[in-house]
Design an enzyme around this catalytic site. Structure first.
Site: not given
Ligand code: SIN
Length: 482
Positions: A177, A286
């Protein structure tokens, strides 16, 4: 652009396409505001149908050899790379990141399929010395079953690839999803699945109500595992519901990455690392540097070089040549960035460059550098998820470590030093799932991606990445004589 064959306004369930009907989700290009298309707004019932389809496909898929499953994963990799340009364009149009970054994301996503194609044949078991001579203890690993994946908008291809490749390689069937802002890159996986002849039902892509689909994932007895990438807030709610259904769970959640520059760092390398980490995807990852700690001896020169470098960043539509930073995903993202800047400047931080919505309008924002930021400001404790680089000052190594660890999050951390002893010391002292020394980009399929504390649990990629999709079975053989 003329829509490529990957553009589908339909969900992919049990190998069949289910087009958008009266209930749909409209998807807009964040760079232009123009509508890209519409996808079905599915709910609980359709989610159940998709889980049933995956469940039906699972026995044959798990029975396939590792080589057979690996061959499909290799085919996925090749299809992604053979169509990298078209898939990247679709990704940029629905998400906004610069085309070069979108191409890099397709390659990153494809690499997970290649990685796990190879890992599939290394799902080894164990024989454990038994407590009695007439017994043998055997450990085998089995696929968990049907997996439900909920993925974010910031990496519309790679976050699905990272989960789907591991699931498929380990013998699981999957229902994905994707985020409602970026469903088309996800649905493209359905097109590829069809083209490479993946058995029907092994991979399903459904769009729609996050809550209804998540509830279906948590409640349907045939769904055995939920893997989620997104905010800590949503992850906690989902994990609580998943526990009620006793599902296995992997949570890749928010971060608040410190980026520490010591006096003994190679300053130019640290600037390039900070730019790469902070401005990848306009700061919407993130693992982006969220707090930049600079030691007093290099603070002024770092601030000056960083602002020069940031002023040269070109903001615009990701499809335009030479663009370094695209739009933010939506108005809410802009408001969070503005709130962090306002809070910081009202509490004594200085604006060095940027600080405003970009003249281009829409959701474009200026690359922003703040200095004299302190731990008392909101930006120190919350994930900004935007193009704001806040500079904090520190004097000692102990102080830097304490400030870096002073957060509820524990995903990625970065630091720059030329001192080997300090490199080991600080790497061990940082309470994070991932620590990069003298590098601004940490992500690769070869390494275990994941966090500690409020950043979640579970690891994606690397030799550990299959573990989250496998159950351990203990077999005891007795009666073997004296
Ligand atoms: C993310 O921001 O969730 C993943 C980033 C990454 O895989 O480098």
């Amino acid at each position: 652009m003329a829509p490529s064959r990957f553009f589908r306004e339909a969900c992919f369930i049990g190998g069949e396409w289910l087009p958008a009907g009266a209930d749909f989700i409209k998807v807009d290009n964040p760079a232009t505001g123009r509508t890209v298309g519409r996808v079905p707004k599915l709910g609980r019932n359709e989610a159940h149908t998709a889980i049933d389809a995956a469940s039906g496909a699972f026995p044959a898929w798990r029975a396939a050899t590792a080589d057979e499953r690996g061959a499909y994963c290799h085919a996925f990799h090749d299809a992604l790379m053979d169509n990298q340009a078209a898939l990247a364009e679709l990704l940029t149009i629905e998400m906004g990141k610069p085309l070069a970054e979108a191409k890099a994301e397709i390659a990153y996503g494809a690499a997970f399929f290649k990685w796990f194609a190879e890992e599939a044949r290394r799902v080894y078991g164990d024989i454990i010395p038994a407590p009695s001579a007439n017994k043998r203890i055997i450990v085998t690993k089995e696929p968990v079953g049907v997996v439900g994946a909920i993925t974010p908008w910031n990496f519309p291809n790679a976050m699905i690839a990272r989960k789907a490749a591991a699931a498929l390689a380990s013998g699981c069937a999957i229902v994905c999803k994707p985020a409602s802002q970026t469903p088309f890159s996800a649905l493209a996986f359905g097109v590829i699945a069809e083209e490479i002849g993946l058995p029907k039902g092994v991979l399903n892509i459904i769009t729609g109500s996050a809550e209804a689909i998540a509830d279906a994932f948590c409640q349907h007895p045939a769904l055995r595992k939920i893997t989620f990438t997104g905010s800590t807030e949503t992850g906690k709610l989902l994990a609580a519901k998943a526990m009620a259904g006793m599902k296995r769970v992997s949570m890749e959640l928010g971060g608040n990455a410190p980026f520490i520059v010591f006096d003994d760092a190679d300053l130019d390398a640290a600037i390039e690392g900070a730019i790469a980490s902070k401005f990848r995807n306009a700061g919407q990852t993130c693992v982006c540097a969220n707090r930049i700690y600079v030691q007093s001896g290099v603070y002024e020169s770092f601030a000056e070089k960083m602002s020069d470098r940031m002023r040269a960043l070109k903001v615009g539509d990701g499809l335009d040549a030479g663009v370094d930073q695209g739009p933010l995903i939506d108005e809410a993202a802009l408001r969070k960035v503005e709130a962090h800047i306002e809070d910081a400047t009202q509490n004594g931080a200085q604006l060095v460059t940027g600080g405003r919505r970009h003249d281009k309008g829409g959701t474009f924002f200026e690359p922003t550098l703040l200095r004299d930021v302190t731990s008392a400001m909101a930006i120190a404790s919350e994930e900004t998820f935007g193009p704001v680089a806040p500079l904090f000052r520190f004097d000692t190594e102990q102080e830097a470590i304490a400030m870096a660890n002073d957060t509820e999050y524990g995903l990625a951390a970065y630091f720059y030093t030329e001192n080997l002893a300090r490199a080991w010391r600080v790497m061990e002292a940082l309470e994070y799932g991932m620590v990069a020394v003298n590098e601004g980009i940490i992500s690769t399929p070869a390494a275990p991606f994941g966090g500690v504390k409020q950043s979640g649990f579970g690891r994606e990629g690397s030799k550990y990445g299959l573990d989250d999709y496998l159950n351990i079975k203990y077999g005891l053989i007795g009666g073997l004589g004296k």
